[in-house]
Enzyme design. Structure first.
Site, PDB file in Angstrom:
ATOM      1  N   SER A 292     -14.318   8.322   4.333  1.00  0.00           N
ATOM      2  CA  SER A 292     -15.787   8.305   4.236  1.00  0.00           C
ATOM      3  C   SER A 292     -16.197   8.551   2.798  1.00  0.00           C
ATOM      4  CB  SER A 292     -16.374   9.416   5.104  1.00  0.00           C
ATOM      5  OG  SER A 292     -16.175  10.673   4.452  1.00  0.00           O
ATOM      6  N   ASP A 293     -17.429   8.202   2.465  1.00  0.00           N
ATOM      7  CA  ASP A 293     -17.925   8.673   1.184  1.00  0.00           C
ATOM      8  C   ASP A 293     -18.264  10.155   1.350  1.00  0.00           C
ATOM      9  OD1 ASP A 293     -19.969   6.996  -1.316  1.00  0.00           O
ATOM     10  OD2 ASP A 293     -18.849   8.870  -1.383  1.00  0.00           O
ATOM     11  N   TRP A 294     -18.561  10.774   0.236  1.00  0.00           N
ATOM     12  CA  TRP A 294     -18.769  12.219   0.152  1.00  0.00           C
ATOM     13  C   TRP A 294     -19.827  12.705   1.164  1.00  0.00           C
ATOM     14  CZ3 TRP A 294     -16.801  15.490  -3.899  1.00  0.00           C
ATOM     15  CH2 TRP A 294     -17.359  16.767  -3.921  1.00  0.00           C
TER      16      TRP A 294
END
Ligand code: GLC
Length: 747
Positions: A292-294
């Protein structure tokens, strides 16, 4: 000692399940030995250890020492096998220490994979990706990525969160700087080149860095160009514009993808089973893993599709987000949900397999310390030959937008050269918005590059004109004074490097602050003026283009900025860059891109009721593919080897290109195609090929393209590639707006 013995025993058990000779790298084909090895490791893992592989954490921060450190709490997590990956841990000493805990103090000793944003260079910072795309040079992009991989892997890093392959058609969006522009064909070519550069020939090689194509998907289509904003696009636009560059990365063997922040047609990209599973795995057969992104998993609550963190975690993992970057929801919530029968362990197992598959392909399961070689760290970073290449690439990326009266190139023996502008002496701007481990002290500023290039007798004067807030005009008078003393003036203006990149969208993309006023005041000195732009996006330059005779788009050129800009300004390098993104006349034209559809009422000056503005032309200020040279190129004799082909046939397209000027130069010959009438409306032209050619003065070369059937394909109503019979138009030339035309029929 006991831990080491345990680790070795586990490793031996795992290795027993696979013939070493058959342990191959690579993720694109199923290797039964590898799968058996992974399954036997999986069989040993507790549920918490499995979910630990799906958990990526930051290097911990010790408040007392105010530095990244292995705190007691984090050490405990590592020992329990609750962490599968770490981001932002850099340095062989640091990564060896953290890896040692994970491998020798935990029950199964499964190595961590270390990730970092190595976007356009590690310590040798290259031009930003948007600039690199302007070189239209896939070999150069591959080489820059290769150098970045060597430097990053010499510093304990296994995995980069790059290339960013988001198509961007709205220059208000700050992250347009991090991608390869507006066009799916060009971006796909750069995407594959970057992946191959990062990953090398074999993932097991010590200098191979696992790539991560991001941000999956359509992040660049954010409404109003505002970062993180909603994306609402048609399936056809998703398929034809935003997916191809990711498919290109997957086909090039990318080991990972990163899921994006944005809401995609009502289903956030980080919880979207259609894109993450049906397309990515079902249609494309991707076998690596998705991170996932942050905190993108946590953000599913803000999106409003998860009522609590448990729901967010199960939605993301079930959709196909294998690893959670920061956020900690998977670790905190999934074990109980699985134990309570609310989430199938089979889904967890499949994601763990994907993560272990990448670790195995990297060779980490055999050598957890593969990137912890301090000898490499001391000997392979910021090498002279890497800097030399950074200089060459930076010069190739620069786009000459104007050169009235052939003001450029300049004479190195000028008596007095004025260099004005707050960016002329900036060590930060050239590094761009995401320079990884790049250091300002490594940067050759524009002023330093100019000073190094001119003859000893040339006086170089400098005045910032304003400071880097671009807010204060107090320095104008000094700037005008410098101009008055100079034979020629270089105005070095643009954006600070924090004005593009993440969370840096701008509602007005003109030169920020008082810079245009500064230009106006400097022009009053009546001297020849060259505008050198350092910026991370297209700018609206209509006024500048009317008042300044020469304009060079230099983007953010990296550590060798000053030398590269001087090389171009003084003619040591003849500029060859071509715009990878359209420069609009005004904000009112946005979104504007060359491959638009025709509409039922295309603009016609002779008719009022056609698609137009009352107050501006439809055409951009500078079109996609545009860029001038210090020489001239003439195109002629466009011909096709056949006037009609059957579906599935290729067709050869040839054209003469002549260097009609007085100096050698590189032209980027572009080929576009139009499907005139099809079952769905098609763009008026689409880039389908390009070639970089260097010609001596007076030289003519016949350039040949072989158009494969795939060039004529587009997705039908079931998203299957189709070639439909009918007329096609072929365009070849120097930019998307300056082309010779021919045609053929598909029968
Ligand atoms: C950021 C960015 C992403 C980056 C990640 C790790 O928010 O969106 O591109 O790779 O976090 O730094």
């Amino acid at each position: 000692m006991a831990n080491t013995m345990r680790y070795l025993a586990t490793l031996a058990l795992v290795l027993l399940c696979a013939r070493p000779a058959a342990l191959t790298q690579g993720l694109r084909t199923v290797n039964p030995d590898v799968e058996r090895r992974i399954d036997s490791l999986l069989a040993l893992m507790t549920l918490e250890e499995k979910i630990g592989q799906l958990n990526q954490t930051l290097v911990d921060w010790d408040d007392k020492s105010k530095r990244h450190a292995v705190t007691e709490a984090w050490r405990t997590d590592l020992r329990k096998g609750l962490v599968g990956s770490v981001l932002n841990c850099v340095g062989t000493r640091e990564s060896r220490e953290v890896q040692r805990i994970a491998v020798e103090e935990s029950r199964l000793g499964i190595p961590l994979i270390f990730g970092l944003d190595v976007i356009h260079g590690f310590r040798t910072v290259f031009p930003i990706p948007l600039a690199a795309a302007a070189a239209w040079d896939t070999a150069a992009v591959r080489r820059a990525s290769r150098i970045a991989a060597v430097e990053a892997t010499a510093s304990g890093v296994h995995w980069t969160f790059a290339p960013m392959v988001d198509i961007a058609r709205d220059p208000r969006w700050g992250r347009i700087a991090e991608g390869f522009g507006e066009d799916p064909f060009l971006c796909s070519a750069m995407s594959a080149a970057a992946v191959r550069g990062f990953q090398g020939d074999r993932l097991r090689d010590p200098s191979s860095l696992v790539a991560c194509a991001k941000h999956f998907v359509a992040y660049g289509a954010a409404e109003a160009g505002r970062d993180y904003n909603t994306v609402d696009i048609s399936e056809r636009t998703l398929r034809e514009v935003y997916l191809p560059s990711f498919k290109s990365a997957v086909d090039a063997g990318a080991g990972t993808l990163m899921s994006a922040f944005n809401d995609l047609n009502g289903v956030p990209a980080s919880a979207n089973p259609y894109t993450l599973t049906a397309i990515l795995r079902g249609e494309w057969g991707f076998r690596g893993f998705v991170v996932s992104d942050w905190t993108a998993v946590t953000e599913l609550l803000a999106h409003g599709i998860a009522a609590d963190t448990g729901e967010a975690g199960t939605q993301a993992l079930r959709a196909g987000v294998d690893m959670e970057m920061v956020g900690g929801i998977y670790s905190a919530k999934l074990p109980a949900l699985v134990r309570n029968g609310k989430f199938p362990v089979a889904v967890v197992d499949e994601s763990v397999r994907r993560v272990l598959r990448v670790k195995e392909a990297l060779g980490l399961l055999d050598d957890p310390y593969r990137n912890c070689d301090s000898v490499r760290e001391r000997g392979e970073i910021l090498l002279p030959e890497s800097r030399a290449f950074a200089r060459t690439l930076a010069a190739e990326t620069m786009v000459l937008l104007r050169n009235e009266g052939k003001l450029l190139p300049l004479d190195k023996n000028l008596r007095t050269l004025g260099v004005i502008g707050p960016l002329a002496d900036s060590r930060h701007a050239p590094l761009g918005p995401w320079a990884g481990m790049g250091r300002p002290e490594d940067v050759v500023t524009v002023l330093a590059g100019i000073r190094a290039a001119v003859s000893p007798g040339t006086r170089v004067l400098h005045a910032p004109g304003c400071d880097s807030t671009f807010a204060d005009s107090a320095g104008f008078a000094a700037a005008v004074s410098v101009a008055a003393q100079s034979d020629c003036v270089l105005l070095v203006l643009g954006e600070r490097n924090d004005m593009s990149g993440e969370a840096a969208s701008r509602s007005d993309i003109g030169l920020p602050g008082v810079q245009r006023a500064l230009i106006g005041r400097v022009l009053t000195a009546g001297k020849p003026v060259v505008l050198v732009l350092m910026n991370g996006r297209p700018l609206t330059l209509a006024w500048e283009s009317e008042h300044v005779p020469a304009i060079l788009e230099a983007w953010f050129p990296g550590v060798e900025a000053g030398h590269a800009i001087a090389d171009v300004l003084f003619g040591d390098v003849n500029p060859s860059g071509k715009l990878p993104v359209t420069f609009p006349r005004s904000m009112g034209q946005i979104p504007i891109h060359y491959d638009a559809r025709n509409t039922g009422r295309p603009f016609d000056a002779a008719s009022h009721y056609t698609s137009k503005y009352l107050d501006a032309p439809n055409t951009p200020l500078y079109p996609f593919g545009f860029g001038l040279s210090y020489t001239e190129f003439a195109f002629s004799n466009l011909s096709l080897n056949r006037s009609a082909i059957r579906r599935g046939d290729s067709i050869a397209v040839s054209v003469d290109v002549r260097n009609s000027g007085d100096r050698a130069g590189t032209e980027i010959v572009q080929l576009y195609l139009r499907d005139v009438a099809a079952s769905v409306t098609r763009p008026v032209k689409q880039l389908k090929g390009f070639q970089r050619i260097t010609l001596k003065p007076g030289e003519t070369r016949r350039i040949r393209f072989l158009l494969h059937p795939s060039a004529m394909e587009f997705p039908d109503a079931r998203w299957q590639p189709v070639i439909e019979p009918g007329a096609f138009r072929v365009f070849v030339g120097t930019s998307s707006a300056d082309l010779l035309e021919s045609g053929f029929n598909v029968e």
